[in-house]
Design an enzyme around this catalytic site. Sequence first.
Site, PDB file in Angstrom:
ATOM      1  CB  CYS A  43     -24.481  -4.173 -33.609  1.00 27.30           C
ATOM      2  SG  CYS A  43     -24.092  -2.986 -32.307  1.00 27.30           S
ATOM      3  CD  GLU A 205     -13.520 -19.485 -20.380  1.00 32.32           C
ATOM      4  OE1 GLU A 205     -12.618 -19.962 -21.092  1.00 32.32           O
ATOM      5  OE2 GLU A 205     -14.533 -18.898 -20.835  1.00 32.32           O
ATOM      6  CG  HIS A 443     -13.075  18.391  -9.016  1.00 36.97           C
ATOM      7  ND1 HIS A 443     -12.628  17.189  -8.507  1.00 36.97           N
ATOM      8  CD2 HIS A 443     -13.757  19.003  -8.000  1.00 36.97           C
ATOM      9  CE1 HIS A 443     -12.997  17.087  -7.245  1.00 36.97           C
ATOM     10  NE2 HIS A 443     -13.679  18.185  -6.914  1.00 36.97           N
TER      11      HIS A 443
END
Length: 464
Positions: A43, A205, A443
């Site tokens: 990772c 694919e 918001h």
Amino acid sequence: MEPISCSVLVLGGGPGGYVCAIRAAQLGLDTVLVESGPLGGTCLNIGCIPSKALIHAAEEFHLARRFAAHSPLGIRAGEPSIDLKTTMAWKDGIVSRLRGGVYGLLRRASVKVVNGIGILRDGKTCVVDTDMGRQEIAAEHVVIATGSESVPLLGLPFGGPVVSSTEALAFGDIPERLVVVGGGYIGLELGTAYRKLGSEVTVIEAAERILPQYDAELTRRVMARLGKLGVDVLLNAKATGLDRSGATLRIERSDGHEQRLHADRILVTVGRRPRLGGFGIEELDLRMSGNAIEIDDQCRTSMRNVWAVGDVTGEPMLEHRAVAQGEMVAEIIAGEKRSFDKVAIPAVCFTDPEIATVGLSPDAARAAGYTIKTASFPFTANGRAMTLEAEDGFVRIVARADNHLVLGLQAVGQGVSELSAGFALALEMGARLEDIAATVHVHPTFGECIREAALLALGHGLHA
């Protein structure tokens, strides 16, 4: 070298392994970590982190090219260029900083790190060939965290123009023609990045659609964006091999026709598999689940005091799952009562647009026997999305019809990866539609769409 005895031996320095080692040491356990390569695993070094850095650089370059042509924001710029060597150095610098951080965390926790390939002799002993000589380590508990590796494709072995994601993250130049074999998240993330950097990209694919592990309502947006970017996608197609020149790929279509594509580089991303070979794991009496080590809900294997965490235990192969498992195992060894009982493990696909999913999709919920309520709120009705030119996408919520318990949350759109933590928290806390609808959301943010989706599912949406 003098033999070492310890309470916990961790084999593998990826996220699951090093987190397990740190937590075990924090809890007072004498801990040794064995790793032959750089700490941080796939990772950090050749996966999540460098790929996201490359994706970001590609997006910035793509925007600069757009500004050179036309921008509704009124921004004008000259035709940009990119120095890939500098880009790669920047990417590598991020990896280096994070890797140094891992070394520092282990040192601060007093974890002894042994550099070298560790070979398990049995469930309590490991031999490591280091630069200083052979080191024998005996432990009360062994944690296997050896990770995963790229799967080669029959007929397209790695080498020459055929590369894995590891090599694709370190190209010395931008390939003129890149063919990506595999329409999963790794192939699409890197394929999109190189398209934005200027490559002609074709994706092959074998399934009837891209990202088959995600539901079609989400992936449809990604497919449409690939078309706008000029990425050619061949579905129901299989790569069967190279011609003698080594630069032309043979492709077999589902209708029996054969096609040939010339490519400078062929990126094979057909999946990953647990890394089991070369560590002596095959000599242990471990029960397997397919090609992965079988574990229970505490990450125990079939051998006493032998544990396994992360990718070596199979799907889902996600860093955050490995970290959660590693932390849990350390605490169980230290005497705490824990089990891996996650309601949901988030998954994110960093394509353009991004996909974030937690829990059950509508189809999965129905297949599980639930009668559901579901609703989607579009970003076209969200002020923040408008101001960021990110109106392509939506947030979707799935809940039980009887008691409104939230079963799943999904989103597709720019930056929706950042919503995934809130999605997971809602499921882990057992939220109902009313809980989310009654929560005040800031918001203007994308997060408002979660509340709006809940309101729509309850039958009284306010802004759609």
